[in-house]
Design a protein around this motif. Structure first.
Motif, PDB file in Angstrom:
ATOM      1  N   SER A 135      35.790   1.147  50.158  1.00 29.63           N
ATOM      2  CA  SER A 135      34.569   0.930  50.918  1.00 29.63           C
ATOM      3  C   SER A 135      33.459   0.364  50.053  1.00 29.63           C
ATOM      4  CB  SER A 135      34.116   2.251  51.552  1.00 29.63           C
ATOM      5  OG  SER A 135      32.860   2.100  52.187  1.00 29.63           O
ATOM      6  N   SER A 136      33.266   0.953  48.861  1.00 28.36           N
ATOM      7  CA  SER A 136      32.208   0.478  47.967  1.00 28.36           C
ATOM      8  C   SER A 136      32.493  -0.933  47.495  1.00 28.36           C
ATOM      9  CB  SER A 136      32.061   1.409  46.755  1.00 28.36           C
ATOM     10  OG  SER A 136      33.222   1.398  45.962  1.00 28.36           O
ATOM     11  N   SER A 137      33.774  -1.291  47.346  1.00 27.62           N
ATOM     12  CA  SER A 137      34.125  -2.645  46.923  1.00 27.62           C
ATOM     13  C   SER A 137      33.725  -3.648  47.982  1.00 27.62           C
ATOM     14  CB  SER A 137      35.628  -2.735  46.643  1.00 27.62           C
ATOM     15  OG  SER A 137      35.980  -4.040  46.248  1.00 27.62           O
ATOM     16  N   VAL A 138      33.951  -3.301  49.245  1.00 29.21           N
ATOM     17  CA  VAL A 138      33.587  -4.194  50.344  1.00 29.21           C
ATOM     18  C   VAL A 138      32.084  -4.401  50.373  1.00 29.21           C
ATOM     19  CG1 VAL A 138      33.491  -4.377  52.854  1.00 29.21           C
ATOM     20  CG2 VAL A 138      35.607  -3.652  51.741  1.00 29.21           C
ATOM     21  N   MET A 139      31.329  -3.357  50.014  1.00 30.40           N
ATOM     22  CA  MET A 139      29.871  -3.429  50.048  1.00 30.40           C
ATOM     23  C   MET A 139      29.297  -3.984  48.744  1.00 30.40           C
ATOM     24  SD  MET A 139      28.802   0.087  51.981  1.00 30.40           S
ATOM     25  CE  MET A 139      27.114  -0.479  52.122  1.00 30.40           C
ATOM     26  N   ALA A 140      30.155  -4.555  47.903  1.00 31.07           N
ATOM     27  CA  ALA A 140      29.743  -5.198  46.644  1.00 31.07           C
ATOM     28  C   ALA A 140      29.282  -4.194  45.598  1.00 31.07           C
ATOM     29  CB  ALA A 140      28.634  -6.236  46.887  1.00 31.07           C
ATOM     30  N   ASP A 141      29.521  -2.881  45.814  1.00 31.64           N
ATOM     31  CA  ASP A 141      29.173  -1.887  44.807  1.00 31.64           C
ATOM     32  C   ASP A 141      30.319  -1.760  43.814  1.00 31.64           C
ATOM     33  OD1 ASP A 141      26.791  -1.364  46.050  1.00 31.64           O
ATOM     34  OD2 ASP A 141      27.610   0.203  47.312  1.00 31.64           O
ATOM     35  N   SER A 142      31.522  -1.546  44.317  1.00 34.01           N
ATOM     36  CA  SER A 142      32.750  -1.474  43.526  1.00 34.01           C
ATOM     37  C   SER A 142      32.625  -0.503  42.370  1.00 34.01           C
ATOM     38  CB  SER A 142      33.140  -2.856  43.006  1.00 34.01           C
ATOM     39  OG  SER A 142      34.428  -2.810  42.422  1.00 34.01           O
ATOM     40  N   GLY A 143      33.228   0.669  42.506  1.00 33.56           N
ATOM     41  CA  GLY A 143      33.131   1.692  41.490  1.00 33.56           C
ATOM     42  C   GLY A 143      32.139   2.750  41.917  1.00 33.56           C
ATOM     43  N   VAL A 144      31.982   3.795  41.103  1.00 31.90           N
ATOM     44  CA  VAL A 144      31.071   4.876  41.464  1.00 31.90           C
ATOM     45  C   VAL A 144      29.628   4.541  41.114  1.00 31.90           C
ATOM     46  CG1 VAL A 144      32.856   6.626  41.262  1.00 31.90           C
ATOM     47  CG2 VAL A 144      31.463   6.045  39.264  1.00 31.90           C
ATOM     48  N   GLY A 145      29.425   3.539  40.290  1.00 30.20           N
ATOM     49  CA  GLY A 145      28.074   3.164  39.911  1.00 30.20           C
ATOM     50  C   GLY A 145      28.079   2.226  38.722  1.00 30.20           C
ATOM     51  N   ASN A 146      26.918   2.033  38.131  1.00 28.40           N
ATOM     52  CA  ASN A 146      26.769   1.152  36.979  1.00 28.40           C
ATOM     53  C   ASN A 146      25.977   1.859  35.899  1.00 28.40           C
ATOM     54  OD1 ASN A 146      27.744  -1.707  38.012  1.00 28.40           O
ATOM     55  ND2 ASN A 146      26.534  -0.816  39.661  1.00 28.40           N
ATOM     56  N   ALA A 147      26.243   1.490  34.647  1.00 34.82           N
ATOM     57  CA  ALA A 147      25.587   2.149  33.520  1.00 34.82           C
ATOM     58  C   ALA A 147      25.440   1.186  32.353  1.00 34.82           C
ATOM     59  CB  ALA A 147      26.383   3.382  33.087  1.00 34.82           C
ATOM     60  N   VAL A 148      24.429   1.440  31.547  1.00 32.82           N
ATOM     61  CA  VAL A 148      24.192   0.654  30.336  1.00 32.82           C
ATOM     62  C   VAL A 148      24.339   1.569  29.138  1.00 32.82           C
ATOM     63  CG1 VAL A 148      22.553  -0.761  29.036  1.00 32.82           C
ATOM     64  CG2 VAL A 148      22.609  -0.906  31.533  1.00 32.82           C
ATOM     65  N   TYR A 149      25.123   1.138  28.158  1.00 30.49           N
ATOM     66  CA  TYR A 149      25.363   1.895  26.935  1.00 30.49           C
ATOM     67  C   TYR A 149      24.853   1.083  25.752  1.00 30.49           C
ATOM     68  CZ  TYR A 149      28.654   4.141  30.132  1.00 30.49           C
ATOM     69  OH  TYR A 149      29.225   4.756  31.207  1.00 30.49           O
ATOM     70  N   MET A 150      24.669   1.769  24.630  1.00 29.64           N
ATOM     71  CA  MET A 150      24.190   1.065  23.452  1.00 29.64           C
ATOM     72  C   MET A 150      25.353   0.476  22.653  1.00 29.64           C
ATOM     73  SD  MET A 150      21.326   0.066  22.444  1.00 29.64           S
ATOM     74  CE  MET A 150      20.183   1.169  23.273  1.00 29.64           C
ATOM     75  N   LEU A 151      26.103   1.301  21.933  1.00 27.54           N
ATOM     76  CA  LEU A 151      27.162   0.791  21.071  1.00 27.54           C
ATOM     77  C   LEU A 151      28.239   0.006  21.825  1.00 27.54           C
ATOM     78  CD1 LEU A 151      28.386   0.504  18.290  1.00 27.54           C
ATOM     79  CD2 LEU A 151      29.355   2.798  18.523  1.00 27.54           C
ATOM     80  N   PRO A 152      28.732   0.467  22.985  1.00 23.98           N
ATOM     81  CA  PRO A 152      29.744  -0.330  23.696  1.00 23.98           C
ATOM     82  C   PRO A 152      29.281  -1.734  24.057  1.00 23.98           C
ATOM     83  CG  PRO A 152      29.756   1.909  24.526  1.00 23.98           C
ATOM     84  CD  PRO A 152      28.560   1.805  23.614  1.00 23.98           C
ATOM     85  N   SER A 153      27.976  -1.941  24.134  1.00 22.62           N
ATOM     86  CA  SER A 153      27.469  -3.268  24.468  1.00 22.62           C
ATOM     87  C   SER A 153      27.628  -4.263  23.324  1.00 22.62           C
ATOM     88  CB  SER A 153      25.983  -3.183  24.854  1.00 22.62           C
ATOM     89  OG  SER A 153      25.825  -2.496  26.067  1.00 22.62           O
ATOM     90  N   PHE A 154      27.984  -3.774  22.132  1.00 20.42           N
ATOM     91  CA  PHE A 154      28.151  -4.666  20.991  1.00 20.42           C
ATOM     92  C   PHE A 154      29.592  -5.136  20.815  1.00 20.42           C
ATOM     93  CE2 PHE A 154      24.445  -2.132  19.026  1.00 20.42           C
ATOM     94  CZ  PHE A 154      23.539  -2.884  19.753  1.00 20.42           C
ATOM     95  N   TYR A 155      30.502  -4.639  21.649  1.00 22.10           N
ATOM     96  CA  TYR A 155      31.900  -5.066  21.529  1.00 22.10           C
ATOM     97  C   TYR A 155      32.065  -6.490  22.018  1.00 22.10           C
ATOM     98  CZ  TYR A 155      33.797  -0.469  20.348  1.00 22.10           C
ATOM     99  OH  TYR A 155      34.117   0.703  19.705  1.00 22.10           O
ATOM    100  N   ASN A 156      32.768  -7.295  21.244  1.00 20.88           N
ATOM    101  CA  ASN A 156      33.065  -8.670  21.639  1.00 20.88           C
ATOM    102  C   ASN A 156      34.214  -8.709  22.643  1.00 20.88           C
ATOM    103  OD1 ASN A 156      31.122 -10.015  20.048  1.00 20.88           O
ATOM    104  ND2 ASN A 156      32.388  -9.731  18.230  1.00 20.88           N
ATOM    105  N   HIS A 157      34.400  -9.884  23.236  1.00 26.06           N
ATOM    106  CA  HIS A 157      35.435 -10.070  24.260  1.00 26.06           C
ATOM    107  C   HIS A 157      36.700 -10.694  23.692  1.00 26.06           C
ATOM    108  CE1 HIS A 157      37.484 -11.479  27.887  1.00 26.06           C
ATOM    109  NE2 HIS A 157      37.611 -12.624  27.256  1.00 26.06           N
ATOM    110  N   ASP A 158      37.819 -10.318  24.273  1.00 22.84           N
ATOM    111  CA  ASP A 158      39.089 -10.998  24.020  1.00 22.84           C
ATOM    112  C   ASP A 158      39.944 -10.823  25.268  1.00 22.84           C
ATOM    113  OD1 ASP A 158      41.737 -11.752  23.010  1.00 22.84           O
ATOM    114  OD2 ASP A 158      40.806 -11.637  21.031  1.00 22.84           O
ATOM    115  N   CYS A 159      40.640 -11.878  25.664  1.00 21.25           N
ATOM    116  CA  CYS A 159      41.531 -11.792  26.829  1.00 21.25           C
ATOM    117  C   CYS A 159      42.773 -10.955  26.519  1.00 21.25           C
ATOM    118  CB  CYS A 159      41.936 -13.192  27.287  1.00 21.25           C
ATOM    119  SG  CYS A 159      40.586 -14.121  28.066  1.00 21.25           S
ATOM    120  N   ASP A 160      43.019 -10.700  25.241  1.00 28.89           N
ATOM    121  CA  ASP A 160      44.104  -9.820  24.817  1.00 28.89           C
ATOM    122  C   ASP A 160      43.484  -8.781  23.883  1.00 28.89           C
ATOM    123  OD1 ASP A 160      46.566  -8.686  24.349  1.00 28.89           O
ATOM    124  OD2 ASP A 160      47.142 -10.124  22.796  1.00 28.89           O
TER     125      ASP A 160
END
Length: 352
Positions: A242-267
């Motif tokens: 239901s939340s996905s249909v309403m564009a919420d998707s998931g229980v909510g959203n959050a901002v973290y400090m250290l996890p925000s510094f992780y770089n991206h990789d497709c693997d």
């Protein structure tokens, strides 16, 4: 920064390649090495720091690196959010503070899973109850927006003195183009009016300027995580759908400090998971060597190459050229933080 950007980059000062480990980055974290059972919920004075450090590199800018070998399956660290907010469609089914799912829902407008969470919410909750948010909330829900709710909560936290107005300044902002800015300015006016109609003193909300709102939202847009806790029942799965249909998707959203510094990789070699609440756990997907760059995948890695490229380019401002994406081609410089091997400090999905 590319033309059309509103905000200049704000970050740590230091020489490239230097080790950066400010105490504030590791506050609210704990560590473990043998799985979830050994991870303490809160950091104590004698707790050891995570087996990682944050460094600046020529290739990817700021990133997180292993300071010792990490075994596959190890929980590297946990992190509590700086700010979190439940999905609007799940307010009576998700804890208003920690985003833990309720066992059977609540008749109250705001659900709390424990007296502790209710107590921790007292500061910002007092102001959230006092102010009429109908115009602001309705606008955000109608437009399918989720991140302005985080800004609203952060503003209430600032007013009560729980956090500083510049708490998120260390995070990388997204590039804001004029059409985006115009829409955000409308959101800001609705937020500001809500505070003014509550007869807030000017000195109390002096921080609440258009520049502050745009700056915070620019950082939240690419640093917020969609929190997806493990569903415990069939009803939980229905709520997620239901939340996905309403564009919420998931229980909510959050901002973290250290996890925000992780770089991206497709693997990626690490991933972030949520068990029962918004406390994030970063876990190693395979054995990691000392000095290795720790990376997470910002998107659904099961998507085809074209879809991944499109989302990373338009949502995070870089082109991915990791081994999964094919032959190396130097990425197009569309922001001030691109890299040659699909690395960046963007750690969330963009606003719908």
């Amino acid at each position: 920064m590319a033309a059309g950007a509103l905000l200049r980059r704000r970050g740590w000062k230091g020489s490239r390649g230097g080790l950066i480990t400010p105490v504030s980055i590791f506050s609210g974290f704990s560590t473990g090495t043998e799985g979830d059972d050994v991870v303490s919920e809160k950091t104590t004075a004698c707790a050891s720091p995570p087996p990682i450090h944050v460094s600046i590199t020529e290739e990817a800018g700021r990133g997180v690196f292993a300071s010792r070998p990490i075994g596959a399956g190890d929980v590297i660290h946990t992190a509590s959010p700086v700010v979190a907010h439940p999905s609007p469609s799940l307010l009576s089914k998700v804890c208003f503070y920690c985003l833990r799912r309720s066992c059977g829902g609540s008749r109250d407008l705001r659900y709390f899973c424990s007296d502790e969470c209710r107590m921790k919410s007292e500061g910002f909750l007092e102001w959230e109850k006092k102010i009429c948010w109908s115009a602001f909330d309705s606008h955000c829900i109608d437009q399918g927006l989720k991140y302005p709710f985080l800004v609203k909560r952060l503003a209430c936290m600032v007013i009560t003195g729980r956090v500083s107005p510049d708490i998120l300044d260390i995070l990388q902002p997204s590039i804001l183009h004029q059409d985006m800015i115009s829409k955000m300015e409308e959101e800001f006016e609705l937020l500001k009016q809500a505070f003014l109609k509550a007869h807030m003193e000017d000195s109390v909300i002096s921080f609440l300027t258009k520049h502050w709102y745009l700056g915070v939202l620019a950082r939240i847009r690419i640093n917020a995580f969609r929190v997806e806790t493990v569903g415990a029942s069939y009803e939980d799965l229905l709520d997620l759908a239901s939340s996905s249909v309403m564009a919420d998707s998931g229980v909510g959203n959050a901002v973290y400090m250290l996890p925000s510094f992780y770089n991206h990789d497709c693997d990626p070699n690490t991933h972030i998971m949520w068990i029962n609440n918004a406390d994030a756990k970063v876990k190693a997907l395979r054995d990691i060597k000392t000095g290795e760059d720790l990376r997470i995948c910002y998107i659904d890695a099961s998507m085809d190459r074209e879809a991944r490229q499109s989302i990373l380019y338009h949502g995070f401002g870089f082109q991915c050229h990791c081994p999964r994406e094919g032959p190396f081609v130097r990425p197009v410089q569309i922001s001030n933080r691109t890299s040659d091997i699909c690395q960046t400090n963007r750690t969330a999905r963009t606003e719908a």
